[in-house]
Write a protein that holds these residues in place. Structure first.
Motif, PDB file in Angstrom:
ATOM      1  N   TRP A 312     -15.784 -48.454  24.265  1.00  0.00           N
ATOM      2  CA  TRP A 312     -14.859 -47.546  23.572  1.00  0.00           C
ATOM      3  C   TRP A 312     -13.467 -48.137  23.457  1.00  0.00           C
ATOM      4  O   TRP A 312     -12.630 -47.609  22.698  1.00  0.00           O
ATOM      5  CB  TRP A 312     -14.807 -46.193  24.288  1.00  0.00           C
ATOM      6  CG  TRP A 312     -16.100 -45.430  24.175  1.00  0.00           C
ATOM      7  CD1 TRP A 312     -16.970 -45.150  25.189  1.00  0.00           C
ATOM      8  CD2 TRP A 312     -16.673 -44.888  22.985  1.00  0.00           C
ATOM      9  NE1 TRP A 312     -18.061 -44.462  24.718  1.00  0.00           N
ATOM     10  CE2 TRP A 312     -17.903 -44.283  23.352  1.00  0.00           C
ATOM     11  CE3 TRP A 312     -16.294 -44.858  21.655  1.00  0.00           C
ATOM     12  CZ2 TRP A 312     -18.733 -43.656  22.431  1.00  0.00           C
ATOM     13  CZ3 TRP A 312     -17.120 -44.222  20.733  1.00  0.00           C
ATOM     14  CH2 TRP A 312     -18.317 -43.629  21.122  1.00  0.00           C
ATOM     15  N   THR A 322     -15.566 -42.720  12.270  1.00  0.00           N
ATOM     16  CA  THR A 322     -14.627 -41.722  11.761  1.00  0.00           C
ATOM     17  C   THR A 322     -13.880 -41.104  12.941  1.00  0.00           C
ATOM     18  O   THR A 322     -14.328 -41.196  14.092  1.00  0.00           O
ATOM     19  CB  THR A 322     -15.374 -40.626  10.998  1.00  0.00           C
ATOM     20  OG1 THR A 322     -16.237 -39.927  11.910  1.00  0.00           O
ATOM     21  CG2 THR A 322     -16.213 -41.221   9.870  1.00  0.00           C
ATOM     22  N   PRO A 323     -12.737 -40.471  12.700  1.00  0.00           N
ATOM     23  CA  PRO A 323     -12.016 -39.837  13.811  1.00  0.00           C
ATOM     24  C   PRO A 323     -12.863 -38.825  14.572  1.00  0.00           C
ATOM     25  O   PRO A 323     -12.782 -38.756  15.808  1.00  0.00           O
ATOM     26  CB  PRO A 323     -10.824 -39.166  13.108  1.00  0.00           C
ATOM     27  CG  PRO A 323     -10.595 -39.989  11.886  1.00  0.00           C
ATOM     28  CD  PRO A 323     -11.965 -40.426  11.451  1.00  0.00           C
ATOM     29  N   SER A 324     -13.667 -38.036  13.861  1.00  0.00           N
ATOM     30  CA  SER A 324     -14.496 -37.048  14.553  1.00  0.00           C
ATOM     31  C   SER A 324     -15.542 -37.720  15.431  1.00  0.00           C
ATOM     32  O   SER A 324     -15.865 -37.230  16.519  1.00  0.00           O
ATOM     33  CB  SER A 324     -15.175 -36.126  13.540  1.00  0.00           C
ATOM     34  OG  SER A 324     -16.054 -36.857  12.699  1.00  0.00           O
ATOM     35  N   GLN A 325     -16.076 -38.860  14.984  1.00  0.00           N
ATOM     36  CA  GLN A 325     -17.048 -39.589  15.802  1.00  0.00           C
ATOM     37  C   GLN A 325     -16.381 -40.169  17.044  1.00  0.00           C
ATOM     38  O   GLN A 325     -16.969 -40.166  18.130  1.00  0.00           O
ATOM     39  CB  GLN A 325     -17.692 -40.694  14.981  1.00  0.00           C
ATOM     40  CG  GLN A 325     -18.608 -40.185  13.875  1.00  0.00           C
ATOM     41  CD  GLN A 325     -19.059 -41.289  12.951  1.00  0.00           C
ATOM     42  OE1 GLN A 325     -18.541 -42.396  12.995  1.00  0.00           O
ATOM     43  NE2 GLN A 325     -20.010 -40.981  12.081  1.00  0.00           N
ATOM     44  N   ARG A 326     -15.176 -40.674  16.890  1.00  0.00           N
ATOM     45  CA  ARG A 326     -14.471 -41.215  18.061  1.00  0.00           C
ATOM     46  C   ARG A 326     -14.162 -40.120  19.067  1.00  0.00           C
ATOM     47  O   ARG A 326     -14.275 -40.323  20.282  1.00  0.00           O
ATOM     48  CB  ARG A 326     -13.179 -41.903  17.613  1.00  0.00           C
ATOM     49  CG  ARG A 326     -13.419 -43.185  16.820  1.00  0.00           C
ATOM     50  CD  ARG A 326     -12.145 -44.002  16.709  1.00  0.00           C
ATOM     51  NE  ARG A 326     -11.127 -43.340  15.912  1.00  0.00           N
ATOM     52  CZ  ARG A 326     -10.961 -43.534  14.605  1.00  0.00           C
ATOM     53  NH1 ARG A 326     -11.764 -44.376  13.962  1.00  0.00           N
ATOM     54  NH2 ARG A 326     -10.006 -42.911  13.947  1.00  0.00           N
ATOM     55  N   ASP A 327     -13.765 -38.943  18.568  1.00  0.00           N
ATOM     56  CA  ASP A 327     -13.396 -37.859  19.483  1.00  0.00           C
ATOM     57  C   ASP A 327     -14.619 -37.263  20.180  1.00  0.00           C
ATOM     58  O   ASP A 327     -14.577 -36.961  21.372  1.00  0.00           O
ATOM     59  CB  ASP A 327     -12.649 -36.763  18.711  1.00  0.00           C
ATOM     60  CG  ASP A 327     -11.311 -37.254  18.173  1.00  0.00           C
ATOM     61  OD1 ASP A 327     -10.796 -38.266  18.702  1.00  0.00           O
ATOM     62  OD2 ASP A 327     -10.798 -36.642  17.217  1.00  0.00           O
ATOM     63  N   SER A 328     -15.711 -37.082  19.436  1.00  0.00           N
ATOM     64  CA  SER A 328     -16.894 -36.436  20.008  1.00  0.00           C
ATOM     65  C   SER A 328     -17.876 -37.418  20.629  1.00  0.00           C
ATOM     66  O   SER A 328     -18.759 -37.009  21.386  1.00  0.00           O
ATOM     67  CB  SER A 328     -17.622 -35.638  18.925  1.00  0.00           C
ATOM     68  OG  SER A 328     -18.110 -36.508  17.910  1.00  0.00           O
ATOM     69  N   ARG A 329     -17.732 -38.710  20.278  1.00  0.00           N
ATOM     70  CA  ARG A 329     -18.648 -39.771  20.712  1.00  0.00           C
ATOM     71  C   ARG A 329     -20.083 -39.486  20.235  1.00  0.00           C
ATOM     72  O   ARG A 329     -21.048 -39.867  20.883  1.00  0.00           O
ATOM     73  CB  ARG A 329     -18.624 -39.945  22.231  1.00  0.00           C
ATOM     74  CG  ARG A 329     -17.268 -40.219  22.829  1.00  0.00           C
ATOM     75  CD  ARG A 329     -17.352 -40.623  24.288  1.00  0.00           C
ATOM     76  NE  ARG A 329     -18.203 -39.758  25.062  1.00  0.00           N
ATOM     77  CZ  ARG A 329     -17.854 -38.554  25.539  1.00  0.00           C
ATOM     78  NH1 ARG A 329     -16.632 -38.105  25.313  1.00  0.00           N
ATOM     79  NH2 ARG A 329     -18.698 -37.835  26.235  1.00  0.00           N
ATOM     80  N   ALA A 342     -18.914 -41.682  28.058  1.00  0.00           N
ATOM     81  CA  ALA A 342     -17.536 -42.162  27.914  1.00  0.00           C
ATOM     82  C   ALA A 342     -17.221 -43.268  28.909  1.00  0.00           C
ATOM     83  O   ALA A 342     -16.439 -44.180  28.598  1.00  0.00           O
ATOM     84  CB  ALA A 342     -16.555 -41.006  28.098  1.00  0.00           C
TER      85      ALA A 342
END
Length: 677
Positions: A312, A322-329, A342
């Motif tokens: 990560w 995408t930002p949502s993929q980075r935030d939700s993994r 994480a």
């Protein structure tokens, strides 16, 4: 008149049109609210609606709207900003709004007005017209439309010997439908006049498939989502059953533009299994992004890093997400949608689980991983076409429900055709909603009459009073929806003597023993119409009567579908509130029902009397179009609530006479009114 001059002459009219559209939008959708809490930390504020009903109506508009942007304005100070509604508490009559960080005014304290931000389709259309005036893109198609005269010499004509056999369909096409398909494959501009229930969608589907077989690209456009989605849905389901076409289907030969499709198409696609990937939308890029992220994860990241922390922290890897993929993994796929860890070591079990999921996804959805094809069949609404037009012209443009679109929109859609244009509609049904002539300056009214108030049919000289004998004009005369008595009423009301709608339906007798006819008039004992403060009309007596009729129908036939149609919004809202929890029953104004159909239609004029110039209840063309749409929505039965004798020579009076001639009359006395029908 030259092409460029005509374009620039039309441009100033868009300004007044856009102003009128904004005013109408405000009139239909705005809610008085007041802030009750303010949060300066996250820049949000909670608003209170005057009533729970208004909060619910606003939430319904918020759900239906394609954009999340709304406008808040404080009338006292004339200040406001774009806001985002982030949460709802309808049971308390409240909503939470996000105030933009860069707003020029602080969080509101005083009561204000909340309304959805208009889409500005007219302004975008003005810009597109200006671009077309500066460039000569699509000039051949445009020249065929200017002045309302379609000249075959201005567009390339496909040789007759190049026409392939009309595609076989199930059920087979009628003679008129086959001629419409043949004309659409040969003539530069084809006019298809399709009264209700005559199979316009079947013809459009056959045209699209024939063009695809010839290697021609097609754009299907219309004012409504339903009109765009229906032919695409039929093609997808037909191709899914044919192995020789399934590959092209799942690799994106069909592309549906837009952020939403109609609920009907969405449900049909989901229920059809793998066709969920057949109607590719602009979300195709999102799916390809998921594939790219998974490919990087399996082929590089799992072997490059020993821990999830290091994975990560890899900026190359993060740039692919995408930002949502980075935030939700979470990286969605067809078989795996759990969050990735994480922290901690990447174990061999982790690598094996993800590799197996990647292999399984490729085996289950092999078409997803093949290179996408250039979309040969595209679909989008006219508003979407104006907002985000395709990258380049297509061979054939098909415009459905053309009378519901203003002429400049139809002309703009025709600009995207390299070879042929197919115009489909019924000029005896509802026209586009545009400003009245009195809204415009007197000097502009001749141009308004020619460009804004004209339809594609009337600009060509095709009207109910004059139907020219054009070789490229095909009338569909066989209808498949309505029972024969209903078809007789529609003929007498709108289409005779110009066209006779034949019927190929096998009428299903209604199951209610007290109403055995396909057309029924109910003469109410009392009819008390009341004017609302907003200027609309309601009739409580008719509401009680309609409730009794609906209950009886559903008791005898619980699987039937019913439409309650009135010309007044207030009466429609009252009926909607009574039946909104029953999916078998819908309440709508006459304008909203075009393009839909139900087993049984109950028509409520609300007001009874002689008003010759009334747009709903008079002797005007608008009244004729409205009631034509209303009656022709029914498959099995029509109910008409009206007195035994309707005064005057109006459209409702003619409708009453024909209902009595071909149907059954039920008189309600005071005892029946008290006990129910």
């Amino acid at each position: 008149m030259g092409t460029t001059i005509t374009l620039y002459t039309l441009l100033p009219l868009f300004d007044a049109w856009a102003t009128w559209e904004l005013r109408q939008h405000w009139h239909r959708h705005h809610w008085q609210t007041r802030p009750i809490t303010r949060n300066l930390v996250d820049n949000t504020f909670e608003i209170q609606f005057p009533t729970l009903a208004e909060a619910e109506a606003c939430q319904q508009a918020w759900v239906a709207d394609e954009t999340a942007e709304w406008l808040w304005m404080t009338p006292n100070t004339r200040q406001g900003s774009i806001v985002t509604i982030v949460a709802w508490n309808v049971s308390a009559g409240r909503a939470t709004c996000q105030w933009p960080d860069d707003a020029e005014v602080p969080l509101p304290r005083d009561p204000g007005v909340l309304f959805p931000r208009p889409t500005n389709t007219v302004e975008r259309l003005r810009q597109r017209w200006a671009e077309a005036a500066r460039t000569q893109s699509g000039s051949a198609s445009l020249a065929a439309w200017v002045g309302g005269v379609l000249s075959a010499a201005t567009m390339p004509v496909v040789a007759a010997d190049a026409v392939q056999k009309t595609p076989e369909t199930d059920p087979p096409l009628t003679e008129d439908q086959r001629r419409a398909v043949h004309t659409a494959l040969t003539a530069p501009v084809t006019w298809i006049w399709g009264p209700p229930g005559t199979g316009k969608t079947s013809v459009i589907t056959a045209i699209v498939q024939a063009c695809w077989e010839r290697g021609e690209s097609v754009l299907v456009t219309a004012p409504t989502h339903v009109a765009v989605d229906e032919p695409l849905q039929r093609i997808a389901q037909a191709w899914d059953a044919r192995p020789d076409r399934r590959d092209a289907l799942y690799r994106g030969s069909i592309l549906r533009w837009g952020r939403r499709v109609s609920a009907r198409l969405h449900e049909a696609v989901l229920s059809h299994g793998t066709v969920a990937d057949a109607i590719w939308t602009v979300r195709r890029a999102e799916r390809e992004q998921h594939i790219t992220a998974w490919r990087l994860l399996i082929t590089q990241q799992l072997s490059r890093h020993a821990t999830w922390d290091a994975l990560w922290a890899d900026t190359t890897w993060l740039a692919a997400l995408t930002p949502s993929q980075r935030d939700s993994r979470v990286i969605p796929s067809g078989v795996f949608a759990q969050p990735l860890p994480a922290t901690g070591p990447i174990t061999s079990a982790d690598r094996q689980t993800l590799t197996d999921a990647w292999d399984q996804w490729q085996q289950q959805d092999p078409w997803v991983f093949r290179p996408p094809l250039v979309p040969m069949i595209q679909g989008m609404t006219l508003a979407q076409l104006v907002a985000t037009p395709p990258g380049e012209p297509v061979d054939v443009v098909i415009i459905d429900e053309v009378t519901m679109a203003a002429l400049p929109l139809v002309m703009y859609a025709a600009l995207w055709a390299r070879k042929r244009v197919v115009v489909v509609g019924d000029f005896l049904q509802l026209p586009a909603i545009v400003p009245e002539e009195t809204v415009w300056p007197a000097a502009d009214r001749p141009l308004v009459r020619r460009w804004i108030h004209a339809t594609a049919f009337s600009a060509q000289g095709i009207t109910a009073q004059h139907i020219p004998a054009y070789p490229s004009l095909v009338a569909l005369r066989d209808q498949f929806r309505m029972a024969e008595p209903i078809c007789r009423v529609v003929n007498a009301l709108a289409y005779a003597p110009h066209i006779t709608l034949r019927t190929h339906t096998t009428p299903l007798p209604p199951r209610w023993p007290d109403a055995t006819a396909h057309v029924v008039q109910v003469v109410p004992a009392t009819s008390r119409a009341e004017r609302t403060p907003q200027g609309s009309w309601v009739n409580p007596d008719h509401q009680i009567l309609i409730d009794a009729i609906v209950r009886q129908i559903l008791t005898h036939d619980p699987h039937t579908t019913i439409a309650l149609l009135t010309p007044f919004r207030a009466q429609t809202h009252a009926l909607y509130q009574r039946w909104r929890h029953d999916p078998r029953v819908m309440a709508a104004t006459l304008h909203r029902m075009q393009g839909a159909e139900r087993d049984i239609v109950i028509l409520d004029p609300v007001r009874i009397g002689h008003w010759p110039q009334h747009p709903f209840l008079g002797a005007t063309d608008t009244a004729l179009q409205l009631w034509n749409v209303a009656v022709s929505r029914a498959r099995r039965q029509v109910w008409w609530i009206a007195p035994a004798h309707w005064p005057g020579e109006t459209v409702p009076a003619r409708l009453t006479q024909w209902v009595q001639r071909v149907g059954q009359v039920i008189r309600i006395d005071e005892r029946h009114s008290a006990e129910g029908v």
